[in-house]
Design an enzyme around this catalytic site. Structure first.
Site, PDB file in Angstrom:
ATOM      1  CD  GLU A  86       4.861   8.967   2.377  1.00  0.00           C
ATOM      2  OE1 GLU A  86       4.375   7.992   2.974  1.00  0.00           O
ATOM      3  OE2 GLU A  86       4.553   9.290   1.228  1.00  0.00           O
ATOM      4  CB  CYS A 118       4.144  10.061  -2.760  1.00  0.00           C
ATOM      5  SG  CYS A 118       4.529   8.489  -1.970  1.00  0.00           S
ATOM      6  CG  HIS A 240       4.362   8.837  -7.307  1.00  0.00           C
ATOM      7  ND1 HIS A 240       5.544   9.005  -6.618  1.00  0.00           N
ATOM      8  CD2 HIS A 240       3.596   7.988  -6.563  1.00  0.00           C
ATOM      9  CE1 HIS A 240       5.496   8.296  -5.506  1.00  0.00           C
ATOM     10  NE2 HIS A 240       4.333   7.671  -5.443  1.00  0.00           N
TER      11      HIS A 240
END
Length: 399
Positions: A86, A118, A240
């Site tokens: 990103e 992400c 994450h």
């Protein structure tokens, strides 16, 4: 006839910059107690790229490490190069195309970039697994590379970081076999975004944390609906980590939401996945897989045969819950000694150098005298073209 080919992660390599800033130093200059960062978000250091490093050079270093570990037959089997980020450097030309000119990969290869905050690393992983399952004679090189950059003195600054993960996805993998069941949930929210005209991200922190947790639950329920395993069946959970404390929040949320399935789970089921992230900071698309590598590198016992539940989140927002089993040959596909050495041999920079590296804009030609200890360097822009340089290959030091 059902396709029973087993696919997953065959090789897994990490690359991070040589420099880091301590969160103690950042807290001092923000005139706040260091505990707000060290304990509040669970970070101790942030990896800081040199001005001659960007997502392309980070990715190239990680990808080349995978390629250096392959036999000639394995290298020839690579049919696809996927670049997930990103922090893209171009609106048209993919980061994968830049990599084709830097790393030792055959030209008979499709190369492209994917984006969804992400989550893009996981999108690339699942696409690669589907390709490998359909064409088991082929393998896919997936690279996730990002530099987390926020406005100076903003609340998000303390979560910054940089790094890249490269994975070879193939049939009969050495490291992790990825299960076919996957659960998803997507919605349109403005929790984190970066307009084309901004150099740094914008974020609604509270909205993003709430969205992460809600979408995690909905993704897991969709995963169960599709025949996935119960949380009770996992030996490990890997979340994450936009900051490492987010894994704590995710664990507690699952504990509260799925009491029976989580009753035998303790913090030990995920804590080891935070080890590397605490030292590196946020790496966006690479974050989940740095968590996986942290587990594989730092588990004291042999974890072969054990099952992992993964949750991937990308703001905007997309979530996915999926699972895998650690292969008995997993240590053959990772570089544990090198990874630990890399982390320990980095050098600390002071606050003024950090500001210079992260926020100073340099003109063409000003990068020639800045040299990181990288195999690949960004050396400037000429006629609106980014120029990269491959440096003499640096040999890994024996641990």
């Amino acid at each position: 006839m059902e396709n029973t080919t087993v696919v997953g992660i065959h090789k897994l390599e990490l690359y991070i910059p040589d420099s880091y800033l301590t969160l103690n130093s950042l807290a001092e200059h923000h005139d706040i107690a260091p505990e707000k960062y060290i304990l509040g978000i669970g970070q101790s250091k942030m990896a800081v790229p040199s001005p001659d490093e960007d997502v392309i050079t980070l990715a190239a270093n990680a990808a080349q490490s995978v390629l250096d570990s392959l036999t000639s037959q394995e290298a020839q089997s690579i049919s696809t190069l996927i670049f997930a980020t990103e922090s893209s450097v171009d609106q048209s030309k993919s980061g994968a195309a830049y990599l084709m000119g830097l790393i030792d990969i055959q030209s008979n290869c499709r190369a492209f970039e994917i984006k969804q905050a992400c989550y893009a690393g996981t999108a690339g992983l699942q696409m690669a697994c589907d390709l490998a399952k359909t064409r088991p004679e082929e393998s896919i090189l997936l690279v996730a590379s990002d530099i987390a950059r926020y406005k100076q003195n903003s609340p998000g600054e303390c979560t910054q970081g940089a790094g890249a993960i490269a994975m070879l996805i193939s049939a009969n993998p050495d490291i992790v076999e990825i299960d076919p069941e996957r659960g998803f949930y997507s919605t349109d929210i403005m929790d984190f975004w970066r307009p084309n005209y901004f150099k740094h991200a914008l974020v609604d922190g509270e909205l993003s944390k709430d969205a992460y947790l809600n979408i995690m639950n909905k993704s897991y329920l969709n995963y169960i609906h599709k025949g996935g395993k119960s949380l009770a069946e996992f030996d490990w959970l890997c979340f994450h980590q936009p900051f490492t404390k987010m894994a704590n929040k995710a664990y507690r949320h699952l504990k509260e939401s799925f009491v029976d399935e989580m009753k035998d789970k303790t913090e030990a089921s995920y804590a080891i996945t935070q080890t590397y992230g605490r030292e590196i900071g946020n790496t966006y698309t690479a974050s989940l897989y740095i968590g996986l590598l942290s587990l594989l590198d730092n588990a004291e016992q042999d974890v072969s045969g054990q099952k992992i539940g993964f949750f991937s989140y990308g703001s905007g927002a997309v979530g996915e819950f999926f699972s895998g089993t650690i292969n008995q040959n997993y240590r053959l596909g990772i570089s544990t000694k090198h990874n630990k050495l890399r982390l320990s041999e980095r050098h600390e920079i002071n606050y003024d150098t950090y500001i210079d590296y992260m926020y100073q804009t340099r003109d063409v030609g000003q990068l020639e005298h800045i040299k990181s200890q990288s195999k690949f360097r960004f050396i400037g822009i000429t006629d609106h073209k980014r120029v990269y340089q491959r440096c003499p290959m640096l040999k890994r030091k024996a641990a």
